[in-house]
Design an enzyme around this catalytic site. Structure first.
Site, short mmCIF file in Angstrom:
data_model
loop_
_atom_site.label_atom_id
_atom_site.label_comp_id
_atom_site.label_asym_id
_atom_site.label_seq_id
_atom_site.Cartn_x
_atom_site.Cartn_y
_atom_site.Cartn_z
N CYS A 1 34.37 -5.77 -60.36
CA CYS A 1 35.23 -4.70 -60.86
C CYS A 1 35.56 -3.68 -59.79
O CYS A 1 36.61 -3.04 -59.84
CB CYS A 1 34.58 -4.02 -62.07
N GLU B 1 32.55 -0.16 -69.16
CA GLU B 1 32.86 -0.33 -67.74
C GLU B 1 33.88 -1.46 -67.68
O GLU B 1 33.56 -2.62 -67.90
CB GLU B 1 31.61 -0.69 -66.94
#
Length: 521
Positions: A316, A282
């Site tokens: 993120c 990720e």
């Protein structure tokens, strides 16, 4: 106190000094253990110093003060943890899903019992404000409960009959795995990776980020108190190029789950290649939020401001590129600028603060450098009001809006990972899609429109792993989480997590109608 209150009002804060004082006292109490003795690795259930004896300093992002020493792991410490995980794997993976379910629910119970401690330590160690970190333990416990409930069915497969055979699949835990987590919301993200690994029957070696290492030990302690067997969850502290690299290269570690920046993901993939290590990444994002002129402007404005200025912009999935249709661009950006100037900056333990100090001096310097880059590229920088009481040595920055930008500018292409929003105008639907897709990243995207057909068309055209329409980022645990391009490999959430942490086996049973060719007769 009067001057302090005046300064706090100046940046839009309504003082809640009692709560602030309570939080400060709690931080002194909860952080005392880390200052009194080094934070050690947890290997095979035992607090363990580094084989080298080396430590590193953990410093407060608030004012640079020393929070404590942390064991600096290397290959020897990773090898010991991998051995402990290997030794524990057979027993843990052999437990029934119901047994793992009960233990993981107890882990969630212990996490909730220590929720205040986890929130305070996380806030003090990361600089994230308590208004967001107050939910760190809650979200972590939710992760454990969600995957605990799925543990009994983790090994289930499919029946795939053919004309002459009955095929069925099953899954089993892959083995000991490495989990490398980031510094921005470390407790929640650690549980997001570790809970499904444990539910699947894997054992774990966890390497937390060296900039915010403290709550990794709180999680491991909670797991041990809940009855997780020794060696099932191990923690090795240290730096990426020593402890991290040793973990990604160790032959007993069958897979690496990593959350962090894209360049580090590339390095991990290369390091794990000789042992054919499975990887799940990720990674970074430069996520667009697209606001069409038919959108609900008030709700869109709320979501835009929330998704870039919450969590210090160090997330993120933050919508760091604001794409606004030309007909409403100037008005909408003016309203964002007004909000930007009013977002409160303050001490992370102050319940009124929205933005606290950034995690580390090096990261703070990087984020601040983009203001000079923006001006050099000809853009306009609108900065919020700083906290008047910010210590000189802290990692302080302010919420920032950049206008007058174009899609190929660095400020519109590179992940800043701070409370910085770049606004870009677009003409029509096709132009919005073109600008949105014109980056190396593809983690998330957000669409604001009242036209349902347009929402579906744009969502299908965007090259991103997750799309939210008329919403901010709202987590739903059964759904897949992950990105495209430089934003990652693989998906978390629901059954997708088990696909990573487990091997799938197919068994084929022939019916008596199956014909076998006869040779040599």
């Amino acid at each position: 106190m009067a001057a302090d209150a005046q300064a706090r009002r100046h940046v839009g804060l309504l003082p809640q000094t009692a709560d602030f004082a309570v939080n400060l006292e709690a931080s002194r109490r909860h952080l005392a253990r880390f200052a009194a003795a080094p934070t050690l690795h947890l290997i095979g259930g035992v607090p363990t110093a580094s084989a080298s004896g080396e430590t590193f300093s953990d410093q407060s992002p608030i004012d640079g003060t020393h929070l404590g020493e942390v064991a600096a792991g290397d290959a020897a410490d990773v090898a010991a943890a991998a051995s402990a995980a290997q030794d524990a794997f057979e027993e843990w993976s052999a437990k029934s899903g119901e047994q793992r379910k009960r233990i993981l629910h107890t882990v969630a119970d212990v996490i909730m019992a220590r929720a205040d401690e986890i929130a305070i330590v996380e806030s003090a160690d990361t600089g994230q404000t308590i208004r967001f970190m107050s939910s760190a333990a809650v979200r972590g416990a939710e992760n454990f409960r969600f995957f605990a409930d799925r543990a009994p069915a983790a090994s289930d497969g499919l029946a795939l009959p053919s004309e002459h055979h009955l095929n069925y699949t099953s899954r089993r835990a892959i083995g000991p795995v490495g989990v490398i987590t980031p510094w921005n919301t470390p407790f929640m993200l650690s549980t997001w990776k570790i809970a499904p690994a444990l539910a699947a029957g894997c054992t774990v070696v966890h390497k937390p980020a060296e900039w915010s290492p403290l709550t990794a030990n709180l999680l491991a302690e909670a797991a041990a108190d809940a009855g997780l067997p020794a060696g099932v969850l191990n923690v090795v502290h240290g730096f990426g190029d020593t402890a991290g690299r040793a973990l990604t290269e160790h032959p007993d570690i069958k897979a690496i789950a990593f959350v962090g920046e894209s360049a580090t993901g590339s390095a991990i993939q290369a390091q794990g290649a000789p042992t054919l290590k499975r990887v799940h990444f990720e990674l970074g994002g430069k996520n667009p939020v697209i606001v069409f002129d038919d959108a609900d402007m008030e709700r869109a404005l709320d979501a835009v401001v929330f998704m870039i200025y919450s969590l210090n912009g160090e997330r993120c999935t933050s919508s760091s590129r604001l794409l606004v249709q030309e007909s409403i661009h100037d008005e909408f950006c003016a309203r964002v600028a007004e909000r930007t100037r009013a977002v409160p900056v303050g001490h992370p333990l102050d319940p009124d603060a929205v933005i606290g100090p950034l995690i580390h001096p090096r990261h703070c310097e990087k984020v601040r450098s983009y203001m000079d880059i923006a001006r050099a590229e000809g853009a306009i920088v609108v900065e919020g009001t700083p906290w008047a009481d910010a210590p000189r040595d802290g990692n302080w920055t302010v919420p920032t809006l950049i206008t007058g930008a174009s899609p190929r500018m660095r400020i519109a292409q590179e992940e800043i990972f701070g409370p910085v929003l770049t606004a870009l105008p677009f003409s029509d639907e096709a132009d919005a899609i073109k600008i949105a897709n014109d980056t190396d990243y593809g983690l998330a995207a957000y669409i604001w429109t009242s036209e349902i057909g347009r929402a579906h068309r744009v969502a299908q055209a965007l090259d991103a792993g997750m799309i939210w329409v008329n919403s901010q980022n709202v987590r739903h645990l059964p759904t897949p989480f992950g990105g495209t391009k430089a934003s990652g490999i693989g998906r978390d959430g629901g059954d997708w997590s088990f696909d990573f942490y487990m091997e799938t086996k197919n068994t084929s049973i022939a019916l008596d109608t199956h014909h076998i060719a006869r040779l040599g007769v």
